[in-house]
Design a protein around this motif. Structure first.
Motif, PDB file in Angstrom:
ATOM      1  N   LEU A   3       1.998  31.647  -9.081  1.00  0.00           N
ATOM      2  CA  LEU A   3       2.186  31.797  -7.634  1.00  0.00           C
ATOM      3  C   LEU A   3       1.666  30.558  -6.926  1.00  0.00           C
ATOM      4  O   LEU A   3       0.996  29.716  -7.519  1.00  0.00           O
ATOM      5  CB  LEU A   3       1.473  33.058  -7.138  1.00  0.00           C
ATOM      6  N   ASN A   4       1.986  30.430  -5.629  1.00  0.00           N
ATOM      7  CA  ASN A   4       1.579  29.229  -4.902  1.00  0.00           C
ATOM      8  C   ASN A   4       0.983  29.584  -3.556  1.00  0.00           C
ATOM      9  O   ASN A   4       0.855  30.764  -3.204  1.00  0.00           O
ATOM     10  CB  ASN A   4       2.770  28.277  -4.759  1.00  0.00           C
ATOM     11  N   LEU A   5       0.631  28.563  -2.775  1.00  0.00           N
ATOM     12  CA  LEU A   5      -0.024  28.775  -1.482  1.00  0.00           C
ATOM     13  C   LEU A   5       0.976  29.041  -0.362  1.00  0.00           C
ATOM     14  O   LEU A   5       0.578  29.391   0.747  1.00  0.00           O
ATOM     15  CB  LEU A   5      -0.896  27.566  -1.127  1.00  0.00           C
ATOM     16  N   GLY A   6       2.271  28.849  -0.645  1.00  0.00           N
ATOM     17  CA  GLY A   6       3.307  29.194   0.315  1.00  0.00           C
ATOM     18  C   GLY A   6       3.779  30.622   0.107  1.00  0.00           C
ATOM     19  O   GLY A   6       3.075  31.453  -0.483  1.00  0.00           O
ATOM     20  N   LEU A   7       4.966  30.918   0.572  1.00  0.00           N
ATOM     21  CA  LEU A   7       5.501  32.272   0.481  1.00  0.00           C
ATOM     22  C   LEU A   7       6.035  32.556  -0.922  1.00  0.00           C
ATOM     23  O   LEU A   7       6.875  31.819  -1.437  1.00  0.00           O
ATOM     24  CB  LEU A   7       6.619  32.464   1.514  1.00  0.00           C
ATOM     25  N   SER A  37      -5.677  44.678  13.279  1.00  0.00           N
ATOM     26  CA  SER A  37      -7.028  44.166  13.494  1.00  0.00           C
ATOM     27  C   SER A  37      -7.379  43.012  12.570  1.00  0.00           C
ATOM     28  O   SER A  37      -8.128  42.111  12.947  1.00  0.00           O
ATOM     29  CB  SER A  37      -8.048  45.299  13.303  1.00  0.00           C
ATOM     30  N   LEU A  38      -6.846  43.019  11.342  1.00  0.00           N
ATOM     31  CA  LEU A  38      -7.228  42.005  10.377  1.00  0.00           C
ATOM     32  C   LEU A  38      -6.026  41.617   9.521  1.00  0.00           C
ATOM     33  O   LEU A  38      -5.390  42.478   8.905  1.00  0.00           O
ATOM     34  CB  LEU A  38      -8.349  42.523   9.474  1.00  0.00           C
ATOM     35  N   MET A  39      -5.718  40.335   9.473  1.00  0.00           N
ATOM     36  CA  MET A  39      -4.631  39.801   8.653  1.00  0.00           C
ATOM     37  C   MET A  39      -5.013  38.403   8.194  1.00  0.00           C
ATOM     38  O   MET A  39      -6.020  37.846   8.636  1.00  0.00           O
ATOM     39  CB  MET A  39      -3.319  39.741   9.459  1.00  0.00           C
ATOM     40  N   SER A  40      -4.191  37.845   7.313  1.00  0.00           N
ATOM     41  CA  SER A  40      -4.366  36.446   6.919  1.00  0.00           C
ATOM     42  C   SER A  40      -3.051  35.707   7.154  1.00  0.00           C
ATOM     43  O   SER A  40      -2.016  36.314   7.397  1.00  0.00           O
ATOM     44  CB  SER A  40      -4.790  36.345   5.447  1.00  0.00           C
ATOM     45  N   ARG A  41      -3.119  34.396   7.064  1.00  0.00           N
ATOM     46  CA  ARG A  41      -1.927  33.556   7.172  1.00  0.00           C
ATOM     47  C   ARG A  41      -1.719  32.814   5.854  1.00  0.00           C
ATOM     48  O   ARG A  41      -2.660  32.622   5.080  1.00  0.00           O
ATOM     49  CB  ARG A  41      -2.090  32.541   8.309  1.00  0.00           C
ATOM     50  N   GLY A  70       1.474  37.390  10.122  1.00  0.00           N
ATOM     51  CA  GLY A  70       0.193  37.877   9.643  1.00  0.00           C
ATOM     52  C   GLY A  70       0.407  38.701   8.383  1.00  0.00           C
ATOM     53  O   GLY A  70       1.216  39.631   8.376  1.00  0.00           O
ATOM     54  N   PHE A  71      -0.306  38.367   7.305  1.00  0.00           N
ATOM     55  CA  PHE A  71      -0.083  39.007   6.017  1.00  0.00           C
ATOM     56  C   PHE A  71      -1.173  40.030   5.699  1.00  0.00           C
ATOM     57  O   PHE A  71      -2.357  39.800   5.972  1.00  0.00           O
ATOM     58  CB  PHE A  71      -0.015  37.962   4.905  1.00  0.00           C
ATOM     59  N   ALA A  72      -0.729  41.149   5.118  1.00  0.00           N
ATOM     60  CA  ALA A  72      -1.659  42.147   4.598  1.00  0.00           C
ATOM     61  C   ALA A  72      -1.898  41.924   3.117  1.00  0.00           C
ATOM     62  O   ALA A  72      -2.908  42.369   2.567  1.00  0.00           O
ATOM     63  CB  ALA A  72      -1.119  43.558   4.834  1.00  0.00           C
ATOM     64  N   VAL A  76      -8.440  29.956   3.651  1.00  0.00           N
ATOM     65  CA  VAL A  76      -7.358  30.791   4.175  1.00  0.00           C
ATOM     66  C   VAL A  76      -7.635  31.129   5.646  1.00  0.00           C
ATOM     67  O   VAL A  76      -8.698  31.671   5.971  1.00  0.00           O
ATOM     68  CB  VAL A  76      -7.237  32.102   3.376  1.00  0.00           C
ATOM     69  N   PRO A  77      -6.695  30.845   6.549  1.00  0.00           N
ATOM     70  CA  PRO A  77      -6.860  31.251   7.944  1.00  0.00           C
ATOM     71  C   PRO A  77      -6.783  32.775   8.078  1.00  0.00           C
ATOM     72  O   PRO A  77      -5.947  33.424   7.441  1.00  0.00           O
ATOM     73  CB  PRO A  77      -5.677  30.586   8.662  1.00  0.00           C
ATOM     74  N   LEU A  78      -7.643  33.328   8.905  1.00  0.00           N
ATOM     75  CA  LEU A  78      -7.661  34.763   9.160  1.00  0.00           C
ATOM     76  C   LEU A  78      -7.236  35.044  10.589  1.00  0.00           C
ATOM     77  O   LEU A  78      -7.405  34.220  11.495  1.00  0.00           O
ATOM     78  CB  LEU A  78      -9.065  35.343   8.939  1.00  0.00           C
ATOM     79  N   VAL A  79      -6.667  36.231  10.802  1.00  0.00           N
ATOM     80  CA  VAL A  79      -6.305  36.717  12.139  1.00  0.00           C
ATOM     81  C   VAL A  79      -7.136  37.967  12.401  1.00  0.00           C
ATOM     82  O   VAL A  79      -7.066  38.942  11.640  1.00  0.00           O
ATOM     83  CB  VAL A  79      -4.808  37.058  12.227  1.00  0.00           C
ATOM     84  N   ILE A  80      -7.951  37.945  13.457  1.00  0.00           N
ATOM     85  CA  ILE A  80      -8.756  39.105  13.833  1.00  0.00           C
ATOM     86  C   ILE A  80      -8.395  39.485  15.259  1.00  0.00           C
ATOM     87  O   ILE A  80      -8.546  38.682  16.185  1.00  0.00           O
ATOM     88  CB  ILE A  80     -10.262  38.806  13.724  1.00  0.00           C
TER      89      ILE A  80
END
Length: 406
Positions: free
Chosen positions: A296-300, A314-318, A327-329, A343-347
């Motif tokens: 696997l890789n750092l992209g999609l 409330s919480l995801m990553s990019r 935003g990824f679960a 890893v960037p996070l979304v809160i």
């Protein structure tokens, strides 16, 4: 199998039947289930006559809908409601059976005045249903069992309706048997592989409703062997702004299974897992998962990464590479990144609301260090040793997750 007039054949909830030839029923043919056991029949030849599938459906309660479709072909919705009137929940004239419209993101339940024009259950389409409290939880479907490939139309109405709709489509297993859901159940004859070109790459997964209001559990090729019970409903994300058809093939069918959604193991073999959890006090509000596996890789990685069902969660990553704002679960990466990635996070939390973030790790090296950086306060929290605590007088604009070998 041939059942003569006046005869009967019953498959109990733990049983199954595979018929390589013809199926003919002039009597009574019944399949049973309960909350975590579902009988199966696979028919290889032609079909004459009906079956009755007694399918378990959750009782009503706050957010406790079950997502279910018909495991038989040609079932009238009106006749179904009448036959199950003592078990299907009602609220005045409203019936506890309804459909999802992704053109405007609405749920509509049938009523006494609309049920007559509801038509038949389309095979492969899911519905929300609920049974009466303290009842048996069994709803009976009685028509001919499907024994050939089936299709169901889906569409991405998020793009087609300029954001007024959604990409989500409620579909369901159309067979009175389990089907294989992912590559860990079968390398090729599984729902995700067969339909990969019809699904949004960022959401190439099966989203199963948790029936408790907490949201959807994501199943993809990160999961263990995924098996979906007869009639089981689930959400998928369409990639096409024009109507497209997904396929349920007879080769997906299997008699193996257990609960509504069943996986035979926690996750992929030869992989490492990290779960980041967000809490309000002692209540877990949300989580986001990270997997590390060779190749696997750092992209999609379609079929391994999976966007969150709710992009305001409330919480995801990019994604680390080629981030397109999703935003990824589930964020899957190469095994070499387990000790070296940021890893960037979304809160998403209301201002002034305290929360904390903790981790669970599975099979990661004991030497792997996990840090959370608060960009505003310029602090690093070593999550292996303590939780990240956000106080109501703090400011928060962005966070990063670090993995390090030391």
């Amino acid at each position: 199998i041939t059942v003569d007039s006046g005869g009967s054949f019953t498959i109990e909830k733990t049983g199954s039947v595979t018929v390589s030839g013809t199926f003919s029923n002039a009597g009574t043919f019944t399949l049973n289930s309960d909350s975590d056991e579902f009988s199966s029949i696979i028919i290889g030849g032609t079909v004459t006559g009906n079956i009755t599938y007694n399918r378990y459906v959750n009782s009503v309660g706050t957010d406790k809908w079950d997502l279910t479709g018909s495991p038989v072909s040609g079932q009238s919705i009106n006749s179904f409601v009448t036959a199950n009137s003592s078990t299907l929940a009602t609220n005045g004239a409203t019936k506890a059976i309804g459909y999802y419209d992704n053109a405007d993101n609405t749920w509509t339940n049938y009523t006494t005045s609309t049920i007559g024009g509801a038509g038949n259950f389309p095979l492969g389409k899911g519905f929300q249903m609920g049974t009466i409290a303290n009842g048996t939880g069994i709803l009976s479907f009685t028509v001919s069992p499907a024994a050939s490939n089936q299709t169901q139309a889906i569409i991405n109405n998020d793009a087609a309706n300029s954001g007024a709709g959604t990409r989500w489509n409620l579909v369901a297993n159309p067979f009175p048997s389990y089907i294989q859901g992912n590559a860990n159940a079968h390398a090729t004859n599984n729902f995700l592989t067969v339909n990969s070109d019809k699904l949004d790459d960022s959401y190439e997964a099966i989203y199963g409703y948790d029936a408790d209001g907490t949201g959807y559990t994501i199943y993809n090729n990160i999961s263990g062997a995924l098996l979906l019970s007869p009639g089981q409903g689930f959400m998928i994300a369409s990639d096409n702004t024009n109507s497209d058809n997904i396929s349920f093939t007879t080769d997906m069918r299997t008699i193996v299974g257990g609960d509504d959604f069943i996986t035979s193991s926690r996750a992929m073999q030869d992989s490492y897992e990290l779960i980041l959890k967000l809490y309000d006090g002692d209540t877990e509000i949300d989580n986001t998962r990270f997997y590390f596996k060779e190749g696997l890789n750092l992209g999609l990685d379609p079929g391994y990464d999976a966007g969150h069902f709710n992009q305001s969660a409330s919480l995801m990553s990019r994604l680390v590479d080629e981030d397109k704002g999703v935003g990824f679960a589930v964020n899957a990466m190469g095994i070499e990144n387990a000790n070296n990635v940021v890893v960037p996070l979304v809160i998403n939390r209301e201002a002034g609301v305290e929360f904390r973030i903790s981790i669970d790790t599975f099979d990661l090296s004991t030497g792997t260090k996990i840090y959370l950086e608060d960009n505003v306060n310029k602090t690093f929290t070593h999550l292996n040793e303590q939780d990240f605590q956000f106080k109501d007088d703090d400011k928060l604009s962005g966070c990063l997750l670090y993995t390090s070998p030391s």
